[in-house]
Design a protein around this motif. Structure first.
Motif, PDB file in Angstrom:
ATOM      1  N   ALA A   2       0.817  -1.078  -0.135  1.00  0.00           N
ATOM      2  CA  ALA A   2       0.218   0.073   0.027  1.00  0.00           C
ATOM      3  C   ALA A   2       0.850   1.133  -0.095  1.00  0.00           C
ATOM      4  CB  ALA A   2      -0.869  -0.098   1.161  1.00  0.00           C
ATOM      5  N   PRO A   3       0.447   2.284  -0.608  1.00  0.00           N
ATOM      6  CA  PRO A   3       1.033   3.685  -0.812  1.00  0.00           C
ATOM      7  C   PRO A   3       1.160   4.188   0.545  1.00  0.00           C
ATOM      8  CG  PRO A   3      -0.961   3.912  -1.543  1.00  0.00           C
ATOM      9  CD  PRO A   3      -0.857   2.357  -1.356  1.00  0.00           C
ATOM     10  N   VAL A   4       2.237   4.963   1.207  1.00  0.00           N
ATOM     11  CA  VAL A   4       2.460   5.485   2.367  1.00  0.00           C
ATOM     12  C   VAL A   4       1.781   6.814   2.482  1.00  0.00           C
ATOM     13  CG1 VAL A   4       4.369   6.474   3.915  1.00  0.00           C
ATOM     14  CG2 VAL A   4       4.721   4.336   2.702  1.00  0.00           C
ATOM     15  N   THR A   5       1.059   6.940   3.511  1.00  0.00           N
ATOM     16  CA  THR A   5       0.299   8.270   3.433  1.00  0.00           C
ATOM     17  C   THR A   5       1.171   9.567   4.065  1.00  0.00           C
ATOM     18  OG1 THR A   5      -1.438   6.923   4.237  1.00  0.00           O
ATOM     19  CG2 THR A   5      -1.386   9.282   4.842  1.00  0.00           C
ATOM     20  N   ALA A   6       0.949  10.657   3.440  1.00  0.00           N
ATOM     21  CA  ALA A   6       1.772  11.701   3.614  1.00  0.00           C
ATOM     22  C   ALA A   6       1.130  12.936   3.740  1.00  0.00           C
ATOM     23  CB  ALA A   6       2.818  11.998   2.483  1.00  0.00           C
ATOM     24  N   THR A   7       1.625  13.846   4.625  1.00  0.00           N
ATOM     25  CA  THR A   7       0.758  15.055   4.837  1.00  0.00           C
ATOM     26  C   THR A   7       1.697  16.231   4.935  1.00  0.00           C
ATOM     27  OG1 THR A   7      -1.042  15.985   6.110  1.00  0.00           O
ATOM     28  CG2 THR A   7       1.032  14.957   7.362  1.00  0.00           C
ATOM     29  N   ASN A   8       1.248  17.524   4.817  1.00  0.00           N
ATOM     30  CA  ASN A   8       2.149  18.531   4.928  1.00  0.00           C
ATOM     31  C   ASN A   8       2.413  19.056   6.546  1.00  0.00           C
ATOM     32  OD1 ASN A   8      -0.389  19.952   5.779  1.00  0.00           O
ATOM     33  ND2 ASN A   8      -0.191  21.557   4.165  1.00  0.00           N
ATOM     34  N   TRP A   9       3.285  20.166   6.482  1.00  0.00           N
ATOM     35  CA  TRP A   9       3.767  20.463   7.908  1.00  0.00           C
ATOM     36  C   TRP A   9       2.634  20.964   8.454  1.00  0.00           C
ATOM     37  CZ3 TRP A   9       7.379  19.117  10.659  1.00  0.00           C
ATOM     38  CH2 TRP A   9       7.651  20.041  11.798  1.00  0.00           C
ATOM     39  N   ALA A  10       1.662  21.665   7.990  1.00  0.00           N
ATOM     40  CA  ALA A  10       0.302  22.412   8.668  1.00  0.00           C
ATOM     41  C   ALA A  10      -0.420  21.171   9.328  1.00  0.00           C
ATOM     42  CB  ALA A  10      -0.453  23.313   7.608  1.00  0.00           C
ATOM     43  N   ALA A  11      -0.647  20.147   8.787  1.00  0.00           N
ATOM     44  CA  ALA A  11      -1.437  18.920   9.188  1.00  0.00           C
ATOM     45  C   ALA A  11      -0.754  18.365  10.576  1.00  0.00           C
ATOM     46  CB  ALA A  11      -1.896  18.131   7.931  1.00  0.00           C
ATOM     47  N   PHE A  12       0.362  18.258  10.418  1.00  0.00           N
ATOM     48  CA  PHE A  12       1.187  17.591  11.586  1.00  0.00           C
ATOM     49  C   PHE A  12       1.184  18.600  12.682  1.00  0.00           C
ATOM     50  CE2 PHE A  12       5.473  17.759  13.583  1.00  0.00           C
ATOM     51  CZ  PHE A  12       5.157  16.879  14.305  1.00  0.00           C
ATOM     52  N   THR A  13       1.101  19.845  12.500  1.00  0.00           N
ATOM     53  CA  THR A  13       1.164  21.034  13.388  1.00  0.00           C
ATOM     54  C   THR A  13      -0.240  20.899  14.091  1.00  0.00           C
ATOM     55  OG1 THR A  13       2.764  22.201  12.395  1.00  0.00           O
ATOM     56  CG2 THR A  13       1.299  23.272  14.146  1.00  0.00           C
ATOM     57  N   GLU A 129       6.274  16.585   1.881  1.00  0.00           N
ATOM     58  CA  GLU A 129       5.248  15.877   2.373  1.00  0.00           C
ATOM     59  C   GLU A 129       5.666  14.791   3.178  1.00  0.00           C
ATOM     60  OE1 GLU A 129       3.383  13.968  -1.243  1.00  0.00           O
ATOM     61  OE2 GLU A 129       2.202  15.758  -1.664  1.00  0.00           O
ATOM     62  N   LEU A 130       5.154  14.788   4.645  1.00  0.00           N
ATOM     63  CA  LEU A 130       5.696  14.153   5.726  1.00  0.00           C
ATOM     64  C   LEU A 130       5.179  12.669   5.698  1.00  0.00           C
ATOM     65  CD1 LEU A 130       4.875  16.887   8.236  1.00  0.00           C
ATOM     66  CD2 LEU A 130       7.301  16.471   7.056  1.00  0.00           C
ATOM     67  N   THR A 131       5.928  11.677   5.888  1.00  0.00           N
ATOM     68  CA  THR A 131       5.560  10.426   6.218  1.00  0.00           C
ATOM     69  C   THR A 131       5.734   9.928   7.686  1.00  0.00           C
ATOM     70  OG1 THR A 131       7.418   9.363   5.187  1.00  0.00           O
ATOM     71  CG2 THR A 131       5.681   9.718   3.917  1.00  0.00           C
ATOM     72  N   GLU A 132       6.783  10.725   8.281  1.00  0.00           N
ATOM     73  CA  GLU A 132       7.461  10.171   9.698  1.00  0.00           C
ATOM     74  C   GLU A 132       7.838  11.387  10.030  1.00  0.00           C
ATOM     75  OE1 GLU A 132       8.498   6.089  11.093  1.00  0.00           O
ATOM     76  OE2 GLU A 132      10.411   7.317  10.511  1.00  0.00           O
ATOM     77  N   VAL A 133       7.676  11.686  11.572  1.00  0.00           N
ATOM     78  CA  VAL A 133       8.519  12.737  12.467  1.00  0.00           C
ATOM     79  C   VAL A 133       8.819  11.750  13.638  1.00  0.00           C
ATOM     80  CG1 VAL A 133       8.424  14.565  13.791  1.00  0.00           C
ATOM     81  CG2 VAL A 133       7.191  14.547  11.421  1.00  0.00           C
ATOM     82  N   VAL A 134      10.123  11.936  13.994  1.00  0.00           N
ATOM     83  CA  VAL A 134      10.636  10.984  15.159  1.00  0.00           C
ATOM     84  C   VAL A 134      11.277  12.060  15.886  1.00  0.00           C
ATOM     85  CG1 VAL A 134      12.166   8.942  15.861  1.00  0.00           C
ATOM     86  CG2 VAL A 134      10.752   8.823  13.770  1.00  0.00           C
ATOM     87  N   ARG A 135      11.197  11.924  17.258  1.00  0.00           N
ATOM     88  CA  ARG A 135      12.149  12.640  18.004  1.00  0.00           C
ATOM     89  C   ARG A 135      12.667  11.691  19.181  1.00  0.00           C
ATOM     90  NH1 ARG A 135      10.367  15.351  23.601  1.00  0.00           N
ATOM     91  NH2 ARG A 135      12.129  16.755  24.101  1.00  0.00           N
ATOM     92  N   THR A 136      13.947  11.811  19.414  1.00  0.00           N
ATOM     93  CA  THR A 136      14.486  10.803  20.360  1.00  0.00           C
ATOM     94  C   THR A 136      15.048  11.922  21.314  1.00  0.00           C
ATOM     95  OG1 THR A 136      14.972   9.379  18.698  1.00  0.00           O
ATOM     96  CG2 THR A 136      16.365   9.034  20.863  1.00  0.00           C
ATOM     97  N   SER A 137      14.786  11.458  22.720  1.00  0.00           N
ATOM     98  CA  SER A 137      15.407  12.581  23.878  1.00  0.00           C
ATOM     99  C   SER A 137      15.701  11.621  25.314  1.00  0.00           C
ATOM    100  CB  SER A 137      14.447  13.523  24.237  1.00  0.00           C
ATOM    101  OG  SER A 137      13.022  12.969  24.741  1.00  0.00           O
ATOM    102  N   VAL A 138      15.954  12.233  26.222  1.00  0.00           N
ATOM    103  CA  VAL A 138      16.464  11.380  27.451  1.00  0.00           C
ATOM    104  C   VAL A 138      15.629  12.329  28.556  1.00  0.00           C
ATOM    105  CG1 VAL A 138      18.310  10.943  29.071  1.00  0.00           C
ATOM    106  CG2 VAL A 138      18.980  10.859  26.624  1.00  0.00           C
ATOM    107  N   GLU A 139      15.205  11.418  29.251  1.00  0.00           N
ATOM    108  CA  GLU A 139      13.957  11.889  30.139  1.00  0.00           C
ATOM    109  C   GLU A 139      14.743  11.702  31.592  1.00  0.00           C
ATOM    110  OE1 GLU A 139       9.734  10.611  31.741  1.00  0.00           O
ATOM    111  OE2 GLU A 139       9.838  11.993  29.936  1.00  0.00           O
ATOM    112  N   ASP A 140      15.057  12.472  32.484  1.00  0.00           N
ATOM    113  CA  ASP A 140      15.293  12.343  33.822  1.00  0.00           C
ATOM    114  C   ASP A 140      16.851  11.767  34.020  1.00  0.00           C
ATOM    115  OD1 ASP A 140      12.991  13.383  34.814  1.00  0.00           O
ATOM    116  OD2 ASP A 140      11.919  11.502  35.008  1.00  0.00           O
TER     117      ASP A 140
END
Length: 161
Positions: A2-13, A129-140
């Motif tokens: 199946a095709p990967v769904t994509a969207t723009n920055w405004a929709a992600f925001t 057109e965004l298909t994924e946004v990933v944030r990796t961080s350290v907590e505490d």
């Protein structure tokens, strides 16, 4: 497949305003970031890039006939990594965006972009057109936190010790 769904920055925001703000702040901390594209033979190419968030879109501007622009014309898939700096002050964590780049060829649309950015002429302009946004961080100082967002999916957060 199946095709990967994509969207723009405004929709992600709209879907994830806090994560979008953090991602924009991380990209705003430095001017140059790392773009990954695919070469003709399918192997990866990484290049420096300035990314802009304007008018609800993520824009990728490039010099004419640069290899990264030619790569995107042939295969629009990309990954964009925010500059981590010197690695000691990763406030906001490590952020990456994946998607497809759509070349803007309309002179009027490029002119509107140029009013805001003033790129050197001529230039290639791509809208992400965004298909994924990933944030990796350290907590505490204890947990590795990975946040993954994809269009039409809820934000997924994984904590690891």
């Amino acid at each position: 497949m199946a095709p990967v769904t994509a969207t723009n920055w405004a929709a992600f925001t709209a879907a994830e305003p806090e994560l979008a703000k953090t991602v924009e702040e991380r990209f705003g901390a430095f001017t140059h970031h790392v773009l990954a594209t695919l070469r003709k033979d399918g192997s990866p190419r990484t290049s420096g890039l300035e990314a802009r968030f304007l008018g609800g879109e993520l824009w990728l501007g490039m010099m004419p006939n640069s290899l990264k622009a030619l790569d995107l014309r042939r295969d629009p898939r990309f990954a964009l990594q925010a500059n981590p700096g010197d690695g000691t002050g990763m406030g906001g964590g490590d952020v990456r965006i994946a998607g497809r780049a759509v070349e803007v060829r309309d002179p009027a649309e490029k002119a509107r972009y140029s009013e805001e950015v003033e790129p050197p002429e001529p230039f290639h302009l791509f809208r992400a057109e965004l298909t994924e946004v990933v944030r990796t961080s350290v907590e505490d100082d204890t947990y590795l936190v990975v946040q993954v967002w994809r269009p039409r999916h809820a934000l997924r957060t994984v904590k690891r010790t």
